[in-house]
Write a protein that holds these residues in place. Structure first.
Motif, mmCIF file in Angstrom:
data_model
loop_
_atom_site.group_PDB
_atom_site.id
_atom_site.type_symbol
_atom_site.label_atom_id
_atom_site.label_comp_id
_atom_site.label_asym_id
_atom_site.label_seq_id
_atom_site.Cartn_x
_atom_site.Cartn_y
_atom_site.Cartn_z
ATOM 1 N N GLY A 1 139.845 -29.726 54.139
ATOM 2 C CA GLY A 1 140.931 -30.463 53.499
ATOM 3 C C GLY A 1 142.060 -30.877 54.406
ATOM 4 O O GLY A 1 143.107 -31.323 53.924
ATOM 5 N N GLY A 2 141.893 -30.741 55.718
ATOM 6 C CA GLY A 2 142.939 -31.175 56.633
ATOM 7 C C GLY A 2 143.117 -32.681 56.600
ATOM 8 O O GLY A 2 142.155 -33.435 56.399
ATOM 9 N N SER A 3 144.327 -33.114 56.812
ATOM 10 C CA SER A 3 144.624 -34.555 56.742
ATOM 11 C C SER A 3 144.470 -35.254 58.080
ATOM 12 O O SER A 3 144.571 -36.489 58.149
ATOM 13 N N GLU A 4 144.219 -34.496 59.144
ATOM 14 C CA GLU A 4 144.143 -35.095 60.468
ATOM 15 C C GLU A 4 142.887 -35.953 60.594
ATOM 16 O O GLU A 4 141.777 -35.530 60.263
ATOM 17 N N ARG A 5 143.060 -37.185 61.084
ATOM 18 C CA ARG A 5 141.951 -38.129 61.184
ATOM 19 C C ARG A 5 141.155 -37.885 62.459
ATOM 20 O O ARG A 5 141.704 -37.577 63.504
ATOM 21 N N ILE A 6 139.824 -38.017 62.360
ATOM 22 C CA ILE A 6 138.950 -37.912 63.523
ATOM 23 C C ILE A 6 138.542 -39.325 63.919
ATOM 24 O O ILE A 6 137.752 -39.968 63.235
ATOM 25 N N ASP A 7 139.090 -39.802 65.023
ATOM 26 C CA ASP A 7 138.788 -41.166 65.450
ATOM 27 C C ASP A 7 137.514 -41.194 66.283
ATOM 28 O O ASP A 7 136.836 -40.180 66.483
ATOM 29 N N GLY A 8 137.173 -42.376 66.785
ATOM 30 C CA GLY A 8 135.936 -42.552 67.527
ATOM 31 C C GLY A 8 135.854 -41.691 68.768
ATOM 32 O O GLY A 8 134.791 -41.128 69.092
ATOM 33 N N ARG A 9 136.976 -41.555 69.485
ATOM 34 C CA ARG A 9 136.965 -40.746 70.696
ATOM 35 C C ARG A 9 136.657 -39.284 70.371
ATOM 36 O O ARG A 9 135.893 -38.634 71.073
ATOM 37 N N ARG A 10 137.239 -38.781 69.301
ATOM 38 C CA ARG A 10 137.035 -37.380 68.952
ATOM 39 C C ARG A 10 135.622 -37.139 68.424
ATOM 40 O O ARG A 10 135.027 -36.094 68.695
ATOM 41 N N TRP A 11 135.066 -38.099 67.678
ATOM 42 C CA TRP A 11 133.679 -37.967 67.248
ATOM 43 C C TRP A 11 132.750 -37.937 68.457
ATOM 44 O O TRP A 11 131.774 -37.172 68.488
ATOM 45 N N THR A 12 133.056 -38.757 69.465
ATOM 46 C CA THR A 12 132.257 -38.750 70.692
ATOM 47 C C THR A 12 132.315 -37.379 71.354
ATOM 48 O O THR A 12 131.298 -36.846 71.816
ATOM 49 N N GLY A 13 133.519 -36.792 71.400
ATOM 50 C CA GLY A 13 133.661 -35.464 71.965
ATOM 51 C C GLY A 13 132.865 -34.423 71.201
ATOM 52 O O GLY A 13 132.238 -33.540 71.807
ATOM 53 N N LEU A 14 132.874 -34.510 69.883
ATOM 54 C CA LEU A 14 132.099 -33.566 69.071
ATOM 55 C C LEU A 14 130.610 -33.655 69.388
ATOM 56 O O LEU A 14 129.927 -32.640 69.557
ATOM 57 N N VAL A 15 130.096 -34.887 69.472
ATOM 58 C CA VAL A 15 128.666 -35.077 69.755
ATOM 59 C C VAL A 15 128.312 -34.573 71.147
ATOM 60 O O VAL A 15 127.300 -33.878 71.346
ATOM 61 N N ILE A 16 129.163 -34.883 72.140
ATOM 62 C CA ILE A 16 128.889 -34.450 73.515
ATOM 63 C C ILE A 16 128.914 -32.925 73.606
ATOM 64 O O ILE A 16 128.040 -32.304 74.227
ATOM 65 N N GLY A 17 129.917 -32.303 72.989
ATOM 66 C CA GLY A 17 130.013 -30.849 73.034
ATOM 67 C C GLY A 17 128.823 -30.172 72.372
ATOM 68 O O GLY A 17 128.276 -29.194 72.902
ATOM 69 N N LEU A 18 128.416 -30.671 71.221
ATOM 70 C CA LEU A 18 127.260 -30.085 70.539
ATOM 71 C C LEU A 18 125.976 -30.316 71.328
ATOM 72 O O LEU A 18 125.068 -29.477 71.310
ATOM 73 N N ALA A 19 125.902 -31.444 72.048
ATOM 74 C CA ALA A 19 124.749 -31.674 72.928
ATOM 75 C C ALA A 19 124.712 -30.626 74.032
ATOM 76 O O ALA A 19 123.632 -30.152 74.421
ATOM 77 N N GLY A 20 125.887 -30.262 74.541
ATOM 78 C CA GLY A 20 125.943 -29.215 75.551
ATOM 79 C C GLY A 20 125.444 -27.884 75.023
ATOM 80 O O GLY A 20 124.734 -27.146 75.725
#
Length: 313
Positions: free
Chosen positions: A118-137
Motif C-alpha cells: 500500500g505504499g504510495s511511492e511510484r516505481i518508474d522505469g529505471r527502478r523496474w529495470t533495477g528490480l529485474v537486474i537484481g533478481l537476475a543476479g
C-alpha cells in the motif's frame, strides 16, 4: 557528511559485512544454531540494557514495552528471532560469500514490499529495470545450488532477506515514534529468553576452540551490540537515507572476507552475480528527482533578499 559520519559509515560497512564470516566459523566449529543465536541475543541485551536504563530508566523502558508489546514482538520475530536462525542454519551448507550476496537482495525486496503493502511511492522505469537486474543476479547465483546443491539453504537465506525487508517496514509504519536503542534492547532481551531453552538443550559437550569462541564473541559483541549503537549514531549524524547506503558495501565486504580469510572460491558466477545484484539494488533504490509544479507568476519583490538559510547549503 561530516568526518564523524564517514567514520561511522566505514565502521558499519565492515561490521555488518563480516557476520557471515563469523557465523560460518561458529557453525563449522561444532556450535549449534540455538546456542549461536542465543549468544547474539544474550550478549547484545547485556551490553545495551545498561545504556538504555541509564537514558530512559527502568520505568521508561517498561512503559514503552507495555504500550507497544505486540508490534515489538512482531518486529523481533521478523528482524531477529526467525532470520538469525535461518541464516545460521543456511551457512552450515552455503559459503559465507554466497550468503552475503543473497542477503544483498534486501533493498530490492524493500521496494517491492513497499509497493505491495500500500505504499504510495511510484516505481518508474529505471527502478523496474533495477528490480529485474537484481533478481537476475540472484538467479545467476542460486541456479547452481538449485540444480545440484542445497535448495532449502537458498530458501532460508531469501526468507531471511524477507524478514530484513519487512522488519524496517513495520518500524516505519507502526513504531516510528519508538526510540531505536530501547526498542532494540527490548527485542534482544525477548529473543534471549525465547532461545534460552533450545540453547541449553543443545549446549556443546566440549569447549569450542579459541577460534570459534573469538568468532562467537565478535558476532555477539561487535556485530550485534556495538553495531546497533553505531547504527543509530550514524542515523543521527547522517540521516536515515544516507545511513542505509552502507548496505551496498556490506556484500562486497562479505565476499572479500570469505575469499581472503576462509579461502572460499571467487568464481566468475560470484563476480557476475555481485555486479547484477548490487547494480540492480542501486537502480531500484534510486528515485528520479521530482520536478516542482509550475507556479503562477507572482510579482518579484524589489527589496534586498534576506540572508540565505544556513540549513540549505
Amino acid at each position: 557528511m561530516s568526518r564523524r559520519g564517514w567514520v561511522l559509515f566505514a565502521l558499519m560497512s565492515v561490521i555488518w559485512g563480516v557476520p557471515y564470516l563469523m557465523i560460518k566459523v561458529v557453525v563449522e566449529g561444532g556450535v549449534s544454531v540455538p546456542v549461536l543465536v542465543f549468544a547474539r541475543f544474550a550478549v547484545g541485551a547485556a551490553v545495551l540494557l545498561p545504556l538504555v536504563l541509564r537514558s530512559v530508566g527502568a520505568r521508561g523502558l517498561r512503559d514503552m514495552v507495555r504500550r507497544h508489546w505486540a508490534m515489538l514482538a512482531a518486529f523481533a520475530m521478523l528482524e531477529m528471532i526467525v532470520p538469525w536462525w535461518l541464516l545460521s542454519d543456511a551457512e552450515r551448507r552455503l559459503t559465507s560469500s554466497m550468503t552475503g550476496l543473497l542477503i544483498a537482495v534486501t533493498p530490492i525486496m524493500a521496494v517491492l514490499a513497499g509497493r505491495l503493502t500500500g505504499g504510495s511511492e511510484r516505481i518508474d522505469g529505471r527502478r523496474w529495470t533495477g528490480l529485474v537486474i537484481g533478481l537476475a543476479g540472484v538467479a545467476v547465483l542460486a541456479a547452481p545450488e538449485l540444480r545440484g546443491g542445497d535448495t532449502w539453504a537458498i530458501i532460508e537465506v531469501l526468507l531471511t532477506a524477507c524478514g530484513y525487508t519487512l522488519g524496517p517496514l513495520l518500524v516505519a509504519r507502526r513504531l516510528a515514534d519508538v526510540p531505536g536503542l530501547p526498542m532494540t534492547a527490548a527485542c534482544l532481551t525477548f529473543g534471549a529468553l525465547l532461545y534460552a531453552g533450545p540453547a541449553a538443550a543443545t549446549w556443546p559437550d566440549a569447549m569450542p576452540s579459541g577460534r570459534v569462541l573469538a568468532a562467537l564473541a565478535g558476532l555477539a559483541v561487535i556485530c550485534t551490540a556495538l553495531a546497533f549503537v553505531i547504527f543509530f549514531a550514524l542515523i543521527r549524524e547522517a540521516g536515515p537515507a544516507r545511513a542505509l547506503v552502507f548496505t551496498y558495501v556490506n556484500p562486497a565486504v562479505a565476499v572479500l572476507a570469505g575469499v581472503v580469510l576462509l579461502g572460499e572460491p571467487l568464481t566468475l558466477t560470484i563476480v557476475l552475480a555481485s555486479v547484477l545484484i548490487l547494480g540492480g539494488s542501486i537502480l531500484a533504490m534510486t528515485r528520479q528527482p521530482v520536478e516542482p509544479p509550475a507556479l503562477a507568476e507572482v510579482p518579484v519583490p524589489v527589496a534586498d533578499p534576506s540572508p540565505a538559510d544556513p540549513s540549505h547549503r
